[in-house]
Enzyme design. Structure first.
Site, PDB file in Angstrom:
ATOM      1  N   GLU A 119     -13.609  -7.815  10.388  1.00 46.99           N
ATOM      2  CA  GLU A 119     -13.060  -7.186   9.185  1.00 46.99           C
ATOM      3  C   GLU A 119     -13.997  -7.174   7.991  1.00 46.99           C
ATOM      4  OE1 GLU A 119      -8.979  -7.899   8.031  1.00 46.99           O
ATOM      5  OE2 GLU A 119      -8.545  -8.593  10.065  1.00 46.99           O
TER       6      GLU A 119
ATOM      7  N   ALA B  73      -9.477   8.635  -0.818  1.00 49.95           N
ATOM      8  CA  ALA B  73      -8.452   8.008   0.023  1.00 49.95           C
ATOM      9  C   ALA B  73      -8.672   6.492   0.118  1.00 49.95           C
ATOM     10  CB  ALA B  73      -8.446   8.632   1.412  1.00 49.95           C
TER      11      ALA B  73
ATOM     12  N   GLU C 228      -3.321  11.980  -4.119  1.00 45.74           N
ATOM     13  CA  GLU C 228      -4.781  11.976  -3.978  1.00 45.74           C
ATOM     14  C   GLU C 228      -5.384  13.380  -3.869  1.00 45.74           C
ATOM     15  OE1 GLU C 228      -2.919   9.602  -2.537  1.00 45.74           O
ATOM     16  OE2 GLU C 228      -3.760   7.733  -3.309  1.00 45.74           O
TER      17      GLU C 228
ATOM     18  N   HIS D  56      -2.299  -2.196  -9.149  1.00 42.22           N
ATOM     19  CA  HIS D  56      -2.517  -1.836  -7.727  1.00 42.22           C
ATOM     20  C   HIS D  56      -3.939  -2.208  -7.274  1.00 42.22           C
ATOM     21  CE1 HIS D  56      -1.940   0.232  -3.963  1.00 42.22           C
ATOM     22  NE2 HIS D  56      -2.613   1.326  -4.295  1.00 42.22           N
TER      23      HIS D  56
ATOM     24  N   GLN E  55       0.871  -1.173   0.000  1.00 42.64           N
ATOM     25  CA  GLN E  55       0.000   0.000   0.000  1.00 42.64           C
ATOM     26  C   GLN E  55       0.916   1.233   0.000  1.00 42.64           C
ATOM     27  OE1 GLN E  55      -2.820  -1.082  -0.910  1.00 42.64           O
ATOM     28  NE2 GLN E  55      -4.260  -0.953   0.782  1.00 42.64           N
TER      29      GLN E  55
HETATM   30  C1  LIG Z   1     -13.501   1.706   5.512  1.00 46.58           C
HETATM   31  C2  LIG Z   1     -12.196   1.302   4.877  1.00 46.58           C
HETATM   32  C3  LIG Z   1     -11.195   0.738   5.656  1.00 46.58           C
HETATM   33  C4  LIG Z   1      -9.988   0.352   5.102  1.00 46.58           C
HETATM   34  N1  LIG Z   1      -9.002  -0.171   5.906  1.00 46.58           N
HETATM   35  C5  LIG Z   1      -7.794  -0.498   5.370  1.00 46.58           C
HETATM   36  C6  LIG Z   1      -6.733  -0.974   6.200  1.00 46.58           C
HETATM   37  O1  LIG Z   1      -6.866  -1.080   7.422  1.00 46.58           O
HETATM   38  N2  LIG Z   1      -5.547  -1.322   5.614  1.00 46.58           N
HETATM   39  C7  LIG Z   1      -5.355  -1.185   4.257  1.00 46.58           C
HETATM   40  O2  LIG Z   1      -4.277  -1.482   3.743  1.00 46.58           O
HETATM   41  N3  LIG Z   1      -6.346  -0.731   3.446  1.00 46.58           N
HETATM   42  C8  LIG Z   1      -7.547  -0.380   3.978  1.00 46.58           C
HETATM   43  N4  LIG Z   1      -8.546   0.104   3.166  1.00 46.58           N
HETATM   44  C9  LIG Z   1      -8.304   0.167   1.709  1.00 46.58           C
HETATM   45  C10 LIG Z   1      -7.399   1.320   1.328  1.00 46.58           C
HETATM   46  O3  LIG Z   1      -7.923   2.528   1.814  1.00 46.58           O
HETATM   47  C11 LIG Z   1      -7.293   1.407  -0.192  1.00 46.58           C
HETATM   48  O4  LIG Z   1      -6.718   0.232  -0.705  1.00 46.58           O
HETATM   49  C12 LIG Z   1      -6.494   2.610  -0.669  1.00 46.58           C
HETATM   50  O5  LIG Z   1      -6.309   2.489  -2.057  1.00 46.58           O
HETATM   51  C13 LIG Z   1      -5.151   2.732   0.011  1.00 46.58           C
HETATM   52  O6  LIG Z   1      -4.478   3.882  -0.456  1.00 46.58           O
HETATM   53  P1  LIG Z   1      -3.259   3.759  -1.478  1.00 46.58           P
HETATM   54  O7  LIG Z   1      -3.822   3.196  -2.744  1.00 46.58           O
HETATM   55  O8  LIG Z   1      -2.813   5.182  -1.641  1.00 46.58           O
HETATM   56  O9  LIG Z   1      -2.258   2.858  -0.852  1.00 46.58           O
HETATM   57  C14 LIG Z   1      -9.769   0.520   3.707  1.00 46.58           C
HETATM   58  C15 LIG Z   1     -10.765   1.102   2.928  1.00 46.58           C
HETATM   59  C16 LIG Z   1     -11.967   1.499   3.483  1.00 46.58           C
HETATM   60  C17 LIG Z   1     -13.009   2.150   2.617  1.00 46.58           C
HETATM   61 MN   LIG Z   2      -2.257   6.275  -3.372  1.00 45.73          MN
END
Ligand SMILES: Cc1cc2nc3c(=O)[nH]c(=O)nc-3n(C[C@H](O)[C@H](O)[C@H](O)COP(=O)(O)O)c2cc1C
Ligand SMILES: [Mn+2]
Length: 499
Positions: free
Chosen positions: A280, A221, A231, A388, A189
């Site tokens: 989860e 986000a 973002e 991704h 991530q």
């Molecule tokens: C409610 C909610 C909770 C989330 N919790 C997590 C988490 O705990 N860990 C994680 O890696 N992604 C989590 N995600 C998914 C990430 O927000 C998502 O994959 C996002 O693209 C991450 O940002 P990035 O692409 O800039 O890495 C969650 C998404 C939502 C909507």
């Molecule tokens: Mn990103």
């Protein structure tokens, strides 16, 4: 006021929900230990108006919690209304409308944020010793969770050491004590990638978490945009307006000026703490947690009477499905259309808990590729699972576009009747896998690979431009004049509804 204002400001969003009677302001005292989470869970499962808890036992006076910020509604034709409002879209918006809005921004020019000197989020400032996270109502979400969660609907703010890449991503954070939190920073991530850049310099990662942000910012986000895309710029493009940002008190990060609560500090270089377990997104409650980095909170800024939004993860539909699933759908569609694949829509069925995406294929265009199921599946797997967003979703279902893939009944019908058990299941044991997927084995997780499958529901004839069979239904089995006659006479036959 235009609906766009709701996408740009959390309190305006709440006012709009209240106006629509899609919000219940709960004045009765509730406990943050399970009670408000249980109410929120029931709200998701019955698709009821979002609960705003105004009187939480033992918490700082005035502090509130919003549950189910992007839950679904029970009103026919407006099921996606709360999600749509995150983008300033009308209550009757369909998944197709919402995905179209998200994708339009991919092609639009980025709109840079406006950098302000101050904003409502600076109404209260706690620095250093004043920081006490436990004065907020921090909820225990499920009985078997390993702790209370401050962040379930907030996003991390981090940036590359050169400041070029600004990343906003939703991730969960559990309370360790009044000044520390812990949660995953998965290396694949963007928070994990950026943390690695700081670690290489031997430094902790400057960090902030934003809670009660503009709803459009939260949605983005939760969107797997490509690496090195910031973002905040993309949110401007989505809304056609600049986001107003203010600088954090203790580091060089910028956060929405009208956020409810901002936590700021750093992600420790070495310190870890036990995090979870937590109920989860896939709908399961594990019984064991994991070690994750410690987030040190050095300052907190918040609005008067701050509102903490929460997601009580579990069986669908909650925000891991409505937000994450929808944003992944938009990105997968983008990737496949960019590669000129004959795909006209992609949808992560909420019912599948973000563990599969259904791909709607245009059979006329498919025939032009002169391919077969195995070859097509291999091509899709390489493109999608290597991306991704595709890394996050372990299963893809390919189906022709006679099916409305946002209708789970039609997806189930196609899945059961069109995929051959022997010839239509393609597995990819060597492709990288997202570690949170619940059916992965210990060995898969160790290798970081496995669990990826494509289920083909396209008949062999459809690869050759022919049909195997039509559909037997009211819509498909009768000429138009008969259907019209039946509809016109419906009540005369003695039926009162269903016309
Ligand atoms: C409610 C909610 C909770 C989330 N919790 C997590 C988490 O705990 N860990 C994680 O890696 N992604 C989590 N995600 C998914 C990430 O927000 C998502 O994959 C996002 O693209 C991450 O940002 P990035 O692409 O800039 O890495 C969650 C998404 C939502 C909507
Ligand atoms: Mn990103």
């Amino acid at each position: 006021m235009s609906l766009l204002e709701s996408a740009l400001d959390f309190r305006t969003f709440l006012n709009e929900l209240a106006k629509r009677q899609d919000l219940v302001e709960i004045q009765q005292e509730v406990s943050a230990e399970l009670e408000l989470a249980a109410i929120t869970r029931r709200v998701y499962e019955h698709r009821l108006p979002a609960p705003l808890f105004c009187n939480i036992r033992g918490s700082m006076p005035g502090a509130r919690i919003l549950g189910a910020p992007a839950g679904m509604t029970a009103k026919a034709g407006e099921e996606y209304a709360r999600l749509a409002l995150h983008f300033g879209l009308a209550a009757h918006s369909s998944p197709q409308d919402i995905v179209a809005k998200i994708r339009a921004a991919v092609k639009a020019e980025p709109v840079a944020p406006e950098y302000c000197l101050t904003g409502p989020v600076k109404e209260n400032i706690w620095l250093g010793d004043e920081v006490d996270l436990e004065r907020f109502p921090v909820p225990l979400l499920h009985e078997k969770d390993g702790g209370k969660y401050f962040g379930t609907y907030g996003f991390h703010v981090v940036q590359s050491p050169d400041g070029e890449w600004k990343s906003w991503g939703i991730g969960r954070l559990m309370l360790v004590d009044g000044k520390r939190l812990t949660g995953p920073a998965i290396p694949t991530q963007h928070i994990g990638m950026i943390r690695e850049m700081w670690s290489k310099q031997g430094k902790p990662t400057p960090w902030a978490m934003v809670l009660g942000a503009p709803p459009a910012a939260v949605a983005v986000a939760g969107m797997p945009l490509p690496a090195y895309v910031s973002e905040p710029d993309y949110i401007g493009a989505l809304l056609g307006k600049s986001l107003s940002l203010v600088k954090t008190q203790t580091n060089d990060l910028w956060v929405p000026a009208n956020a409810e609560i901002v936590l700021e500090g750093e992600i420790s270089l070495t310190e870890q703490a036990q995090e979870g377990p937590m109920g989860e997104y896939h709908g399961y409650q594990h019984y064991q947690g994991n070690l994750h980095p410690v987030f040190h909170v050095k300052a907190v800024t918040f609005r008067n009477n701050p509102i903490l939004p929460i997601c009580v993860a579990g069986l669908p539909p909650e925000e891991n499905h409505t937000i994450w699933g929808t944003m992944i759908s938009a990105q997968l569609l983008e990737i496949m259309q960019q590669a000129q694949l004959p795909v006209d829509f992609v949808w992560c069925s909420y019912e599948a808990a973000t563990c599969w995406a259904v791909v709607s294929v245009d059979p006329a265009k498919l025939a032009l590729l002169d391919t077969c199921a195995a070859e097509f599946a291999a091509r899709v797997a390489e493109l999608v699972f290597g991306s991704h967003p595709g890394y996050l979703v372990p299963k893809l279902i390919l189906v022709s576009n006679d099916i409305d893939i946002t209708d789970i009944q039609q997806v189930v019908w196609a899945l059961a009747t069109r995929s051959h058990p022997q010839h239509d299941h393609f597995t990819f044991p060597e492709l990288k896998s997202f570690p949170m997927v619940p059916y992965l084995t210990g060995e898969d997780k160790q290798r970081g690979r496995g669990g990826k499958v494509i289920i083909n529901c396209l008949f062999p004839e459809q690869f050759k431009g022919r049909e195997r069979a039509g559909t037997a239904s009211f819509q498909h089995s009768y000429p138009e004049h008969i259907r019209n006659k039946v509809l016109e006479n419906w009540t005369r036959y003695g039926y009162s509804s269903g016309s």
